[in-house]
Write a protein that holds these residues in place. Structure first.
Motif, PDB file in Angstrom:
ATOM      1  N   UNK A 180      -4.009  16.025   8.436  1.00 14.39           N
ATOM      2  CA  UNK A 180      -4.014  17.217   9.288  1.00 14.39           C
ATOM      3  C   UNK A 180      -2.641  17.464   9.905  1.00 14.39           C
ATOM      4  N   UNK A 181      -1.929  16.402  10.253  1.00 20.23           N
ATOM      5  CA  UNK A 181      -0.594  16.565  10.824  1.00 20.23           C
ATOM      6  C   UNK A 181       0.376  17.169   9.816  1.00 20.23           C
ATOM      7  N   UNK A 182       0.380  16.639   8.607  1.00 24.44           N
ATOM      8  CA  UNK A 182       1.330  17.104   7.593  1.00 24.44           C
ATOM      9  C   UNK A 182       0.890  18.394   6.898  1.00 24.44           C
ATOM     10  N   UNK A 183      -0.405  18.720   7.009  1.00 27.85           N
ATOM     11  CA  UNK A 183      -0.936  19.947   6.373  1.00 27.85           C
ATOM     12  C   UNK A 183      -0.731  19.939   4.860  1.00 27.85           C
ATOM     13  N   UNK A 184      -0.741  18.769   4.267  1.00 27.86           N
ATOM     14  CA  UNK A 184      -0.532  18.663   2.821  1.00 27.86           C
ATOM     15  C   UNK A 184      -1.069  17.319   2.368  1.00 27.86           C
ATOM     16  N   UNK A 185      -1.349  17.175   1.079  1.00 27.95           N
ATOM     17  CA  UNK A 185      -1.815  15.905   0.531  1.00 27.95           C
ATOM     18  C   UNK A 185      -3.329  15.808   0.475  1.00 27.95           C
ATOM     19  N   UNK A 186      -3.830  14.788  -0.226  1.00 24.57           N
ATOM     20  CA  UNK A 186      -5.257  14.566  -0.395  1.00 24.57           C
ATOM     21  C   UNK A 186      -5.589  13.091  -0.177  1.00 24.57           C
ATOM     22  N   UNK A 187      -6.862  12.829   0.071  1.00 27.20           N
ATOM     23  CA  UNK A 187      -7.346  11.474   0.289  1.00 27.20           C
ATOM     24  C   UNK A 187      -8.254  11.088  -0.877  1.00 27.20           C
ATOM     25  N   UNK A 188      -8.014   9.909  -1.431  1.00 27.21           N
ATOM     26  CA  UNK A 188      -8.699   9.477  -2.645  1.00 27.21           C
ATOM     27  C   UNK A 188      -9.328   8.102  -2.452  1.00 27.21           C
ATOM     28  N   UNK A 189     -10.325   7.803  -3.271  1.00 25.07           N
ATOM     29  CA  UNK A 189     -10.819   6.435  -3.397  1.00 25.07           C
ATOM     30  C   UNK A 189      -9.828   5.626  -4.216  1.00 25.07           C
ATOM     31  N   UNK A 190      -9.499   4.444  -3.738  1.00 21.24           N
ATOM     32  CA  UNK A 190      -8.640   3.522  -4.469  1.00 21.24           C
ATOM     33  C   UNK A 190      -9.477   2.730  -5.464  1.00 21.24           C
ATOM     34  N   UNK A 191      -8.827   2.185  -6.483  1.00 19.14           N
ATOM     35  CA  UNK A 191      -9.549   1.339  -7.440  1.00 19.14           C
ATOM     36  C   UNK A 191     -10.027   0.047  -6.784  1.00 19.14           C
ATOM     37  N   UNK A 192      -9.322  -0.411  -5.735  1.00 18.90           N
ATOM     38  CA  UNK A 192      -9.750  -1.606  -4.993  1.00 18.90           C
ATOM     39  C   UNK A 192     -10.964  -1.263  -4.125  1.00 18.90           C
ATOM     40  N   UNK A 193     -11.835  -2.222  -3.928  1.00 17.27           N
ATOM     41  CA  UNK A 193     -13.056  -2.010  -3.155  1.00 17.27           C
ATOM     42  C   UNK A 193     -12.735  -1.678  -1.700  1.00 17.27           C
ATOM     43  N   UNK A 194     -13.413  -0.657  -1.180  1.00 22.11           N
ATOM     44  CA  UNK A 194     -13.349  -0.308   0.239  1.00 22.11           C
ATOM     45  C   UNK A 194     -11.946   0.061   0.699  1.00 22.11           C
ATOM     46  N   UNK A 195     -11.192   0.700  -0.168  1.00 19.85           N
ATOM     47  CA  UNK A 195      -9.838   1.145   0.158  1.00 19.85           C
ATOM     48  C   UNK A 195      -9.711   2.632  -0.161  1.00 19.85           C
TER      49      UNK A 195
END
Length: 298
Positions: free
Chosen positions: A214-229
């Motif tokens: 929200x601060x940067x107003x850019x980018x996305x959040x993804x599930x990592x291949x590692x568990x719970x990351x």
């Protein structure tokens, strides 16, 4: 894969468990008052203190041993010991200790130092994970303050509603601890990637990624291949350029070896924007430079 909606909702519910009320901005009035009394009238700057809080939240620094001993610890590769010395020089308390051949630590274990650390972070933590750890730490600090020849007043737990902004140093500190700048120049084509990442384990720590997005107003959040990351990612020349405003500002100045990584990353951004990667005579030098971004000890 982008984070699914149910998990996003769960993170939001966890974030809402923070106590309401209090200040949105970082508040150092109590810390400054006792710092003047115990240490010096030459106060650490607010920019440094917000950076330190962000850096410490990435490093998870509140320690309560099984025996009940207390310490505040920030660990770094000894090759980046300068950042620990900078912290000690600004705070004017604590010690920098080399432990083994590769690790150094900034450590606070004395009663006055722990008291001031507890005051500094009280109400000023952002991530729920560290808030929960701090609460246990504060209980032990208050117990310690009531024992021995030197007794100190109890510290009342403050509300945690502070939010970092692009006008303070918290995000720079957190990125010094957790952020990653990278560029890949592929050998078998003209392709490249330019990326900024922050990864976090456990749901209690992951909600901060949405705040940063929200601060940067850019980018996305993804599930990592590692568990719970989960990881927050900004990639591509257009989107990564939007990060320059903060990291080039006084508040966003990185203070660890990440500063050198960032500066190399930014140089490569300019060269890629200039299409140097399409020139066969320049492409190899770009690849060499890219390899140094996260190997900046030389």
């Amino acid at each position: 894969m982008i984070l699914n909606t149910p998990l996003r909702s769960l993170l939001s519910q966890i974030e809402s468990q923070k106590k309401p009320g209090g200040n949105i901005d970082f508040n150092f009035l109590n810390f400054y008052s006792r710092y003047k009394f115990h240490i010096s009238s030459d106060l650490p700057s607010k920019e440094f203190l917000t950076w330190l809080i962000g850096f410490s939240e990435g490093d998870r620094s509140f320690i309560v041993s099984r025996r009940g001993d207390l310490s505040f610890v920030i660990s770094q590769d000894t090759r980046d010991i300068q950042v620990l010395n900078m912290i000690q020089n600004n705070l004017k308390f604590g010690k920098v200790i080399k432990q083994g051949s590769t690790v150094s630590r900034f450590v606070v274990q004395d009663k006055i130092g722990l008291y001031l650390i507890a005051l500094l972070f009280n109400g000023n933590l952002v991530t729920l994970h560290n808030i929960n750890i701090y609460k246990k730490f504060l209980d032990k600090v208050n117990d310690y303050n009531n024992k021995g020849r030197i007794k100190l007043p109890n510290i009342k737990l403050s509300h945690f509603s502070v939010k970092p902004t692009l006008q303070d140093g918290w995000l720079a500190g957190f990125c010094d601890a957790e952020g990653s700048f990278s560029v890949t120049i592929y050998s078998n084509s003209n392709r490249y990637s330019i990326i900024f990442d922050i990864a976090q384990k456990n749901i209690e720590g992951q909600s901060i990624l949405y705040d940063i997005q929200e601060l940067f107003k850019v980018g996305k959040i993804y599930n990592h291949s590692a568990f719970n990351v989960l990881y927050y990612r900004v990639n591509g020349l257009n989107d990564t350029k939007l990060l320059f405003y903060y990291f080039d500002s006084h508040q966003g100045t990185l203070k660890s070896k990440k500063l050198k990584s960032y500066l190399l990353w930014k140089i490569l951004h300019h060269k890629l924007l200039n299409k140097d990667h399409l020139d066969s005579t320049k492409r190899y030098s770009l690849k060499v430079l890219a390899g140094k971004i996260n190997n900046t000890w030389d």
